[in-house]
Design a protein around this motif. Sequence first.
Motif, PDB file in Angstrom:
ATOM      1  N   TRP A 138       6.296  -2.360   6.676  1.00 37.92           N
ATOM      2  CA  TRP A 138       5.806  -1.047   6.245  1.00 37.92           C
ATOM      3  C   TRP A 138       6.866  -0.017   6.604  1.00 37.92           C
ATOM      4  O   TRP A 138       7.151   0.184   7.785  1.00 37.92           O
ATOM      5  CB  TRP A 138       4.492  -0.738   6.951  1.00 37.92           C
ATOM      6  CG  TRP A 138       3.949   0.651   6.725  1.00 37.92           C
ATOM      7  CD1 TRP A 138       4.088   1.430   5.618  1.00 37.92           C
ATOM      8  CD2 TRP A 138       3.163   1.411   7.656  1.00 37.92           C
ATOM      9  NE1 TRP A 138       3.438   2.627   5.794  1.00 37.92           N
ATOM     10  CE2 TRP A 138       2.850   2.636   7.028  1.00 37.92           C
ATOM     11  CE3 TRP A 138       2.673   1.163   8.942  1.00 37.92           C
ATOM     12  CZ2 TRP A 138       2.093   3.630   7.658  1.00 37.92           C
ATOM     13  CZ3 TRP A 138       1.918   2.138   9.561  1.00 37.92           C
ATOM     14  CH2 TRP A 138       1.632   3.356   8.923  1.00 37.92           C
ATOM     15  N   LEU A 140       7.792   3.020   7.857  1.00 37.26           N
ATOM     16  CA  LEU A 140       7.158   4.158   8.506  1.00 37.26           C
ATOM     17  C   LEU A 140       7.898   5.464   8.210  1.00 37.26           C
ATOM     18  O   LEU A 140       7.369   6.550   8.443  1.00 37.26           O
ATOM     19  CB  LEU A 140       7.082   3.911  10.020  1.00 37.26           C
ATOM     20  CG  LEU A 140       6.050   4.716  10.817  1.00 37.26           C
ATOM     21  CD1 LEU A 140       4.643   4.543  10.269  1.00 37.26           C
ATOM     22  CD2 LEU A 140       6.102   4.332  12.293  1.00 37.26           C
ATOM     23  N   SER A 142       8.203   6.590   5.450  1.00 35.57           N
ATOM     24  CA  SER A 142       7.439   7.268   4.403  1.00 35.57           C
ATOM     25  C   SER A 142       6.471   8.291   4.993  1.00 35.57           C
ATOM     26  O   SER A 142       5.941   9.141   4.266  1.00 35.57           O
ATOM     27  CB  SER A 142       6.647   6.243   3.575  1.00 35.57           C
ATOM     28  OG  SER A 142       5.682   5.567   4.376  1.00 35.57           O
ATOM     29  N   ARG A 155       5.129  -3.892  10.964  1.00 36.92           N
ATOM     30  CA  ARG A 155       4.395  -4.825  10.117  1.00 36.92           C
ATOM     31  C   ARG A 155       2.900  -4.710  10.392  1.00 36.92           C
ATOM     32  O   ARG A 155       2.390  -5.258  11.380  1.00 36.92           O
ATOM     33  CB  ARG A 155       4.871  -6.260  10.360  1.00 36.92           C
ATOM     34  CG  ARG A 155       6.366  -6.417  10.122  1.00 36.92           C
ATOM     35  CD  ARG A 155       6.816  -7.840  10.137  1.00 36.92           C
ATOM     36  NE  ARG A 155       8.253  -7.948  10.022  1.00 36.92           N
ATOM     37  CZ  ARG A 155       8.917  -9.089   9.870  1.00 36.92           C
ATOM     38  NH1 ARG A 155       8.237 -10.245   9.817  1.00 36.92           N
ATOM     39  NH2 ARG A 155      10.232  -9.091   9.783  1.00 36.92           N
ATOM     40  N   PRO A 156       2.170  -3.978   9.546  1.00 35.74           N
ATOM     41  CA  PRO A 156       0.730  -3.827   9.757  1.00 35.74           C
ATOM     42  C   PRO A 156      -0.025  -5.124   9.516  1.00 35.74           C
ATOM     43  O   PRO A 156       0.317  -5.902   8.624  1.00 35.74           O
ATOM     44  CB  PRO A 156       0.334  -2.745   8.750  1.00 35.74           C
ATOM     45  CG  PRO A 156       1.406  -2.767   7.718  1.00 35.74           C
ATOM     46  CD  PRO A 156       2.661  -3.212   8.395  1.00 35.74           C
ATOM     47  N   PRO A 159      -4.108  -3.015   5.828  1.00 34.12           N
ATOM     48  CA  PRO A 159      -3.702  -1.720   5.284  1.00 34.12           C
ATOM     49  C   PRO A 159      -3.923  -0.602   6.303  1.00 34.12           C
ATOM     50  O   PRO A 159      -5.021  -0.479   6.863  1.00 34.12           O
ATOM     51  CB  PRO A 159      -4.607  -1.549   4.061  1.00 34.12           C
ATOM     52  CG  PRO A 159      -5.022  -2.934   3.690  1.00 34.12           C
ATOM     53  CD  PRO A 159      -5.110  -3.688   4.972  1.00 34.12           C
ATOM     54  N   PRO A 160      -2.911   0.211   6.593  1.00 35.55           N
ATOM     55  CA  PRO A 160      -3.089   1.338   7.517  1.00 35.55           C
ATOM     56  C   PRO A 160      -4.141   2.307   6.993  1.00 35.55           C
ATOM     57  O   PRO A 160      -4.216   2.595   5.800  1.00 35.55           O
ATOM     58  CB  PRO A 160      -1.701   1.992   7.552  1.00 35.55           C
ATOM     59  CG  PRO A 160      -0.759   0.906   7.128  1.00 35.55           C
ATOM     60  CD  PRO A 160      -1.513   0.080   6.139  1.00 35.55           C
ATOM     61  N   THR A 165      -5.208   1.786  12.770  1.00 32.57           N
ATOM     62  CA  THR A 165      -4.177   0.877  12.274  1.00 32.57           C
ATOM     63  C   THR A 165      -3.837  -0.138  13.354  1.00 32.57           C
ATOM     64  O   THR A 165      -3.779   0.194  14.539  1.00 32.57           O
ATOM     65  CB  THR A 165      -2.894   1.642  11.875  1.00 32.57           C
ATOM     66  OG1 THR A 165      -3.192   2.565  10.829  1.00 32.57           O
ATOM     67  CG2 THR A 165      -1.809   0.693  11.392  1.00 32.57           C
ATOM     68  N   ALA A 167      -0.747  -2.854  14.068  1.00 36.79           N
ATOM     69  CA  ALA A 167       0.580  -3.191  13.552  1.00 36.79           C
ATOM     70  C   ALA A 167       1.453  -3.757  14.660  1.00 36.79           C
ATOM     71  O   ALA A 167       1.267  -3.455  15.847  1.00 36.79           O
ATOM     72  CB  ALA A 167       1.251  -1.960  12.944  1.00 36.79           C
TER      73      ALA A 167
END
Length: 269
Positions: A138, A140, A142, A155-156, A159-160, A165, A167
Amino acid sequence: MNASAPAPDGYYERVDEHRYKPTAHAGGAWDPGEQHFSPLGGLVVHAIERHLAARPDTGLLLGRIGFDILGRLALDECEIDVRTVRPGRTIELVEATVLIGGRPAVRARAWALAAVDTGAVAGGAPDRLPPPEGLAPWPLTSVWPGGYIASLDVRPVGPPRPGRTTAWVSTGLSLVAGEASGPLASYVALVDTANGIAVRQPPTVWMFPNVDLTVHLYRQPEGRWTGLDTTVVFGGTGQGVTSTVLHDAAGPVGYAQQILTIRPLPGPG
């Protein structure tokens, strides 16, 4: 630091016995001109472990580390002073102070406790997490800017979600460039990431920095992965709490708590 030169392969460079220079990889998420607290927290544990290793081995293990963030963590050289507050053969209290620009920026207190074989009565821990291998990364970045966030492999497990969450987090960088650090320091260097993986509101609209981090351990972590099973709660009067069950690849190791100060970012104009 020469802006055109690549950052060293670590979050810090050693200057002398007690001073360290952060690299671009330590850049903060709220402000790239600040240090992200996560690698600095690991650096403090590294300094504490060096302090403890400088005397005869007592077999004590760090079981609780509490950090108070006293002010802005400028991306500047820092000095870490460590002293023993309460010596003992079975229980010991150590204090570390981080100075940036000559002013205290972080204070940490760590309890070292006797190692005793209690395997026959061990129990009560939560279930282990699914392993990180095979999970999709993922980015991050973003959600957050900064050199520290860009250095992570996140790596979650699922889905966060806002405020919830789970991860795995790891990094290919060393804590101090060209210097080995212990498993605990490397592990703690990733724990403060918890407040950034389960955001309840966009950080472009709301600020929710933590002013502390407290880590309680019932097992010493090992390996390159830090597992964060994180829940974030916002209260109605400007405070929040980020609570995390901590894991390594072998299972749960303890808990982390962070108190948040919540406020809206000022609008344009």
